[in-house]
Design a protein around this motif. Structure first.
Motif, short mmCIF file in Angstrom:
data_model
loop_
_atom_site.label_atom_id
_atom_site.label_comp_id
_atom_site.label_asym_id
_atom_site.label_seq_id
_atom_site.Cartn_x
_atom_site.Cartn_y
_atom_site.Cartn_z
N LEU A 1 0.68 -1.19 0.16
CA LEU A 1 0.03 0.11 0.05
C LEU A 1 1.04 1.30 0.05
O LEU A 1 0.65 2.17 -0.74
N ASP B 1 2.07 1.87 -3.48
CA ASP B 1 1.20 2.21 -4.20
C ASP B 1 1.04 3.76 -4.30
O ASP B 1 0.78 4.35 -5.00
N LEU B 2 1.11 4.25 -2.99
CA LEU B 2 0.86 5.79 -2.78
C LEU B 2 2.07 6.47 -2.76
O LEU B 2 2.05 7.63 -3.43
N ALA B 3 3.10 6.10 -2.54
CA ALA B 3 4.35 6.84 -2.40
C ALA B 3 5.52 6.53 -3.31
O ALA B 3 6.37 7.03 -3.70
N SER C 1 -6.56 7.30 0.94
CA SER C 1 -6.03 7.85 -0.52
C SER C 1 -4.79 8.93 -0.31
O SER C 1 -4.27 9.13 -1.24
N GLU C 2 -4.37 9.01 1.12
CA GLU C 2 -3.25 9.92 1.21
C GLU C 2 -2.32 9.07 2.40
O GLU C 2 -2.83 8.50 3.19
N VAL C 3 -1.03 9.74 2.32
CA VAL C 3 -0.18 8.95 2.91
C VAL C 3 -0.49 9.24 4.67
O VAL C 3 -0.39 8.09 5.55
N ASP D 1 -4.76 -5.45 -1.41
CA ASP D 1 -6.01 -5.14 -0.37
C ASP D 1 -6.80 -6.05 0.25
O ASP D 1 -7.44 -5.67 1.27
#
Length: 424
Positions: A33, A36-38, A95-97, A164
């Motif tokens: 995850l 995927d975000l960062a 949806s945000e770190v 997920d």
């Protein structure tokens, strides 16, 4: 085994096995995850999340000890499992770190309250000294099997589902754990001799500072954390960059350390029936000092090999088990029964404080200055902790030296007092 004939212990042990497997799946899914975000900054995200975890463990555990005698322990444990299950369900929705940081803070705060409370329940259920020794070993085996099998289960699951979905498995594990705890008879904590919350929170720490054998355990916590950090933190980069291995090779190297821990934990119950816990734990410290010296030699001399690394990682796993497994036995023998929750909470907090010190050395110093420098610093800390443990924990510590600030020595139950010299 007579231990598993105890219904309540059997239910609680099952909860102890199931919940950590879910946590192991979360560890894998959280890394994916974060990536995927960062993207390339995923390591920073995970490092920050790990720091949040350690801070929560250090701060929350003593606060739990301050209030646990006012709460029904079974209800409290079930509530914490439910909270953890719900938080994990929310992780795939972020949806945000910064969402990760908030949820990880909540998750680890619940875990920091759950674990020492759960650990303090076991000696109230398993009252026989020999059975309790085996319960400690079973706990270590369960923890080791989780670290060995969770990555394998995650790898298999990821072949036919997205990452997920792993969070669903984690949540289910926590909810099943809650049901098992709810089915068990969990005695409430004995009233503490302290009335003020701050006194309760600080009493466990004071007990460690004033009891020679517990001061020795504080030093041994540093030994475990310093040696264990190169396995927990450095294995990924070491295997991928130094040994030019694959992702599966990383898992196998971690399994080498876990195998050492597992074998030692299986053997220890019979050993602890015949040999004092202090002797076993000091032997573990010596094993870790030797393992760290070998690791530094391996990397500094450019002798890194698969076989050599696997042997050293296995030795480190053995040494960690020799120290960690008997710790609960020493804690129970060192305090009055109404001080057990505070002692376990203090140990939980202090041991993770040691990891909070060594994680950055292995991670940040290892990245900026290289493995040789970072491992050398950790090896020095391992040796310093081992030396301090010998000096702080006298070989012939008498019964009079083991008193609890919570309850005078004369009030310690006879069954506890009879184990004092044996644990030392």
């Amino acid at each position: 085994m007579r231990l598993f004939a105890l219904r309540d212990y059997r239910l609680l042990f099952s909860a102890q096995v199931i919940a950590p497997f879910g946590t192991g799946l979360t560890t894998v899914a959280l890394g994916l995850l974060a990536y995927d975000l960062a993207g390339p900054s995923a390591g920073i995200v995970l490092g920050t999340a790990l720091t949040i975890k350690m801070v929560m463990y250090v701060v929350i555990a003593p606060l739990t000890a301050a209030y646990i005698d006012r709460l029904p322990r079974r209800t409290f444990l079930v509530l914490l499992d439910v909270i953890r299950g719900l938080v994990v369900l929310a992780l795939p929705l972020v949806s945000e770190v910064w969402h990760i940081y908030v949820l990880i803070g909540l998750l680890q705060a619940a875990s920091a309250a759950f674990t020492p409370t759960f650990q303090a329940v076991i000696p109230d259920i398993v009252t026989d000294e020999s059975d309790y020794t085996r319960a400690l070993s079973a706990s270590q085996v369960a923890s080791t099997m989780e670290s060995l099998l969770s990555p394998v289960l995650a790898a298999v699951a990821l072949t036919f589902m997205s990452f997920d979905r792993l969070f669903l498995g984690t949540s289910a594990g926590f909810l099943v754990s809650a049901l098992l705890v709810l089915s068990a008879r969990v005695p409430n904590a004995r009233p503490s001799a302290h009335t003020k919350a701050w006194d309760k929170a600080a009493s466990g720490i004071r007990t460690f500072l004033t009891t020679p054998r517990l001061r020795g355990i504080m030093a041994l916590n540093l030994v475990v954390a310093a040696a264990g950090s190169i396995v927990v933190v450095s294995t990924v980069n070491y295997v991928r960059d130094e040994l030019v291995g694959s992702q599966s090779d990383v898992a196998w190297m971690l399994a080498a350390s876990g195998t050492g821990t597992l074998v030692a934990a299986l053997v220890l119950p019979r050993v602890l029936d015949r040999i004092a816990a202090r002797t076993v734990m000091m032997t573990g410290a010596g094993v870790l000092v030797g393992g760290m010296a070998a690791a530094v030699t391996l990397i500094a001399a450019g002798l890194s090999t698969w076989a050599g690394t696997a042997i050293i990682w296995t030795v480190i796993g053995i040494g960690m088990a020799l120290i960690i497994t008997p710790t609960g036995k020493v804690l129970r023998a060192s305090v009055a029964r109404n001080a057990i929750p505070e002692a376990f909470a203090a140990q939980f907090s202090l041991s993770h404080l040691a990891w909070l010190i060594t994680y950055p050395i292995a991670g940040w110093l290892g990245t900026s200055a290289g493995f040789t420098v970072a491992w050398s610093v950790l090896a020095v800390l391992t040796g310093a902790g081992a030396t301090a443990s010998v000096l702080l924990w006298p070989r012939h510590e008498g019964r009079g030296a083991v008193t609890s600030p919570v309850t005078p020595a004369r009030q310690v139950p006879t069954t506890d007092r009879s184990t004092l010299s044996k644990a030392a």
